[in-house]
Design a protein around this motif. Structure first.
Motif, short mmCIF file in Angstrom:
data_model
loop_
_atom_site.label_atom_id
_atom_site.label_comp_id
_atom_site.label_asym_id
_atom_site.label_seq_id
_atom_site.Cartn_x
_atom_site.Cartn_y
_atom_site.Cartn_z
N GLY A 261 -3.72 -13.92 1.60
CA GLY A 261 -4.60 -13.57 0.49
C GLY A 261 -4.41 -12.12 0.07
N ALA A 262 -4.27 -11.22 1.07
CA ALA A 262 -4.07 -9.80 0.76
C ALA A 262 -2.73 -9.56 0.08
CB ALA A 262 -4.19 -8.97 2.03
N ARG A 263 -1.66 -10.20 0.62
CA ARG A 263 -0.33 -9.97 0.05
C ARG A 263 -0.25 -10.48 -1.38
NH1 ARG A 263 5.11 -12.52 2.60
NH2 ARG A 263 4.36 -14.33 1.42
N ASN A 264 -0.70 -11.70 -1.62
CA ASN A 264 -0.64 -12.26 -2.97
C ASN A 264 -1.67 -11.61 -3.90
OD1 ASN A 264 1.26 -14.88 -3.15
ND2 ASN A 264 0.40 -14.71 -1.08
N GLY A 265 -2.79 -11.18 -3.32
CA GLY A 265 -3.78 -10.47 -4.13
C GLY A 265 -3.25 -9.14 -4.63
N ALA A 266 -2.48 -8.43 -3.75
CA ALA A 266 -1.87 -7.18 -4.18
C ALA A 266 -0.87 -7.41 -5.32
CB ALA A 266 -1.18 -6.50 -2.99
N GLU A 267 -0.10 -8.50 -5.23
CA GLU A 267 0.84 -8.84 -6.29
C GLU A 267 0.11 -9.13 -7.59
OE1 GLU A 267 4.47 -9.72 -8.22
OE2 GLU A 267 4.03 -8.70 -6.32
N ALA A 385 -3.34 -19.08 -6.84
CA ALA A 385 -3.86 -20.13 -5.95
C ALA A 385 -3.81 -19.69 -4.50
CB ALA A 385 -3.05 -21.42 -6.15
N VAL A 386 -2.68 -19.11 -4.08
CA VAL A 386 -2.55 -18.66 -2.68
C VAL A 386 -3.57 -17.57 -2.40
CG1 VAL A 386 -1.03 -17.52 -1.04
CG2 VAL A 386 -0.14 -19.34 -2.50
N THR A 387 -3.78 -16.67 -3.38
CA THR A 387 -4.75 -15.60 -3.18
C THR A 387 -6.15 -16.17 -2.98
OG1 THR A 387 -3.45 -14.10 -4.56
CG2 THR A 387 -5.75 -13.52 -4.20
N ILE A 388 -6.55 -17.06 -3.86
CA ILE A 388 -7.90 -17.65 -3.77
C ILE A 388 -8.05 -18.46 -2.49
CG2 ILE A 388 -9.46 -19.29 -4.86
CD1 ILE A 388 -8.27 -18.43 -7.56
N LEU A 436 0.15 -0.26 -4.66
CA LEU A 436 0.31 -0.22 -6.11
C LEU A 436 1.09 1.01 -6.57
CD1 LEU A 436 -3.19 -1.39 -7.39
CD2 LEU A 436 -1.10 -2.73 -7.17
N GLU A 437 0.88 2.14 -5.90
CA GLU A 437 1.59 3.37 -6.28
C GLU A 437 3.08 3.24 -6.00
OE1 GLU A 437 1.89 7.29 -7.84
OE2 GLU A 437 0.49 5.61 -8.05
#
Length: 665
Positions: A261-267, A385-388, A436-437
């Motif tokens: 969730g964290a990895r895909n959420g960051a993307e 979807a993966v993030t959620i 993000l930076e």
């Protein structure tokens, strides 16, 4: 008499005149540069180039210095003689110059027989023929035609004003024939514009902003992560110690879900932020940085406006195109200003880059790819979807695991859960900022590399296109052809031959707001000229003024004017402290013809150029001294100038002929 005030060109009435623009200096071209410790041969070779560039006075100085230093060959003698008389009549020679010409046969020691010695002899015979009107010129012309092509061409070009009598019409015929053949030779129409293009500056791109992560963020990320990991492991330890298998499985699933969730959420977050930034950058409300008028940024801004207005995609209204690309235009403008502002280059040196960037935008518009970034940065459904799903598993599994841990060790589990929530929240925010930076910097660098690659390809194409840029000597030769063709037009219009003309003269000035360029120590050349030709006949002055499109070699906006010698009231040249010079011809009825011959850019000097050099060679190339000699004589003496000039010429010619005969004996 025609009123000269009814024109919008440099020829103006009521003392008005039109200025010019500063232009390009080709600082890497040294064909007219000679060092202080140059050898006599180097001075001579430079003098030859200067003479071919249409600056006989400067050429004479250099060639004579080489001659005085005992660098004497047949070639030197030939050019020495040409430079002495080039562009002038016999009457314009000073006493010292006339004496040199009188004794030239004795001074010029020829060695052997070659094309150069034949040229020297031919020049002497041509000069002698002026004072022998009864001589059969057919023999002389036969000898002239047997000369080498180089010698014939040079003699025709540089002796046209000096000759007189029966030979004048014959030499004029040779000169005009060659001028018509050479006027548009060597792809002039496709090459002249390149002379006025500056040496292009190498492409630069604005370097991506470095990764900017404050130390406090790093400290928060590391400290919060340590606390989060320890607290999370402690919860797992409590579940394992109590043997709560189901809760432990939920615990492990929550960790896995949290990771994905964290990895895909960051993307997801990066794509959203990046797309929003691009929308802001390309949006019509994107602002440009302030630019003082006349500064580098202001010139870049003006050029972007010019090219965006010029390169409108086919089938698109200009207003729509400019409105839709306003943000992109400002973004590109700001980028180039930032990349070049401190590089000490002129805005004209990067016109090619501005043009390339605008054309690239137009090409993307045509292909429909200008706003492709919106699709490229759109977050894929799978990522969302993966993030959620990951966050859901984290919340459900974490809650289930936390409940089991609290039942096992209420106080210890509650303390760890508090640390997990606080540490996780702080760590997620800090690591998201850092991620993000870094992603932003990587994306900016990738885009900069792509722009750089395309810009370097455009730079190579532009340099290849400028590879056959004409040199200054070609520009001078073409301009000399234009003068001769214009002179022939004036002769044809007034039904005159060269022998009917007592004298002729030119005023050569830049057209309003024209592009200009020069090489080091060379005269200013212009893309458009205003030319005036004066024909002095026994009946008065015949004047023809035209606008010359130098790139195409065509004349426009012809103005003709006739007046008696007595109508000339005054001839003067106004010179300001900045070396701006304006030629004025005043008639007795109050009319004035004013032409700004040189402007404020005249002494835009480069390193190693001496003050006064540029204006001196520019006026020399324009033949202003010859024109002033004729017109000032008319203003002072009226029609009597003709007889006085003839008498002065006969006196000097007699001395010249006598000296030449003495040399032969």
């Amino acid at each position: 008499m025609t009123d000269p005030g009814a024109t919008t060109t440099n020829v103006a009435g009521d003392s008005a005149y039109v200025g010019m623009q500063a232009g390009t200096v080709h600082g890497n071209v040294h064909i007219y540069t000679v060092s202080a410790d140059a050898s006599p041969e180097e001075k001579f070779r430079t003098g030859v180039r200067v003479l071919n560039g249409g600056m006989p006075r400067r050429a004479w100085q250099l060639i004579h210095e080489a001659f005085e230093a005992r660098y004497v060959t047949n070639e030197v003698c030939f050019y020495w003689l040409l430079a002495l008389v080039s562009g002038r009549t016999r009457h314009e020679l000073s006493e010292e110059e006339a004496a040199r010409l009188r004794h030239s046969k004795r001074m010029l020691h020829l060695v052997g027989d070659d094309a150069w010695s034949d040229g020297v002899k031919a020049v002497h015979r041509l000069l002698e023929s002026v004072e022998k009107p009864g001589e059969d010129i057919r023999v002389l012309l036969k000898e002239f035609n047997e000369l080498g092509d180089t010698q014939r061409t040079l003699i025709v070009r540089h002796l046209d004003s000096f000759l007189d009598g029966p030979i004048e019409d014959q030499m004029w015929h040779h000169a005009l024939t060659r001028a018509k053949l050479e006027q548009m030779a060597r792809d002039r129409a496709d090459r002249v514009w390149k002379f006025f293009e500056p040496i292009p500056a190498k492409p630069r791109v604005r370097p991506p902003q470095p990764v900017d992560v404050p130390f406090a963020v790093w400290a928060q990320a590391v400290a919060a992560t340590v606390v989060f990991v320890i607290a999370t492991l402690h919860i797992g330890y409590l579940l394992a110690q109590a043997g709560r298998v189901v809760e432990l499985l939920a615990y492990l699933l929550s960790v896995i879900g949290g990771y994905f969730g964290a990895r895909n959420g960051a993307e997801w977050r990066f794509r959203t932020v990046r797309r929003h930034a691009k929308d802001m950058e390309y949006g019509t409300l994107q602002r440009r940085s302030s630019a003082p008028a006349g500064g580098f940024a202001s010139k870049v801004d003006e050029r972007f406006g010019y090219y965006f207005a010029k390169y409108v995609p086919h089938g698109v209204g200009r207003d729509i195109w400019l409105a839709r690309t306003a943000g992109i235009r400002n973004s590109l403008r700001n980028e180039i200003v930032d990349a070049y502002r401190e590089r000490r280059i002129g805005a004209e040196e990067i016109h090619w880059l501005i043009r390339h960037r605008v054309q690239d935008v137009r090409d993307q518009w045509r292909k429909g790819t200008l706003w492709n970034y919106r699709e490229e940065l759109a977050t894929p459904l799978a990522t969302k979807a993966v993030t959620i799903l990951g966050v859901t598993v984290l919340l459900v599994g974490g809650t289930w695991a936390a409940g089991g841990a609290v039942q096992t060790a209420p106080l210890s589990a509650a303390r760890s859960m508090a640390l997990v929530l606080a540490g996780g929240w702080i760590a997620c925010r800090a690591w998201l900022y850092i991620t993000l930076e870094h992603r932003r910097h990587t994306a900016d660098k990738c885009e900069a590399d792509q722009r750089s690659k395309k810009s370097w390809a455009a730079f190579d194409r532009w340099k290849e296109k400028l590879a056959d840029k004409p040199d200054d000597r070609e520009i001078s030769a073409w301009l000399d052809c234009d003068r001769k063709v214009l002179l022939d037009e004036a002769l044809q219009h007034y039904k005159l031959t060269m022998s009917n003309v007592i004298a002729h003269a030119f005023i050569e000035a830049p057209a309003p707001s024209t592009k200009n360029a020069r090489v080091l120590n060379g005269p200013w050349r212009y893309k458009k000229y205003q030319l005036l030709v004066f024909l002095l006949t026994v009946d008065g002055v015949r004047q023809l003024a035209v606008a010359l499109d130098f790139e195409r070699g065509t004349f426009h906006d012809r103005q003709r004017m006739n007046y008696r010698f007595e109508a000339v009231a005054a001839v003067r040249v106004k010179q300001t402290d900045s070396d701006e010079r304006t030629f004025e011809l005043a008639l007795v009825d109050g009319q004035k013809i004013a032409v700004q011959v040189t402007g404020p850019e005249m002494e835009k000097l480069q390193q190693d150029e001496k003050p006064g050099t540029v204006s001196e060679v520019t006026l020399d190339a324009a033949g202003l001294s010859h024109t002033l000699h004729i017109l000032e004589g008319i203003a002072a003496e009226g029609k009597e100038w003709i007889s006085h000039e003839r008498r002065r010429g006969e006196e000097r010619a007699g001395k010249l002929a006598s000296a030449m005969q003495d040399s032969e004996s």
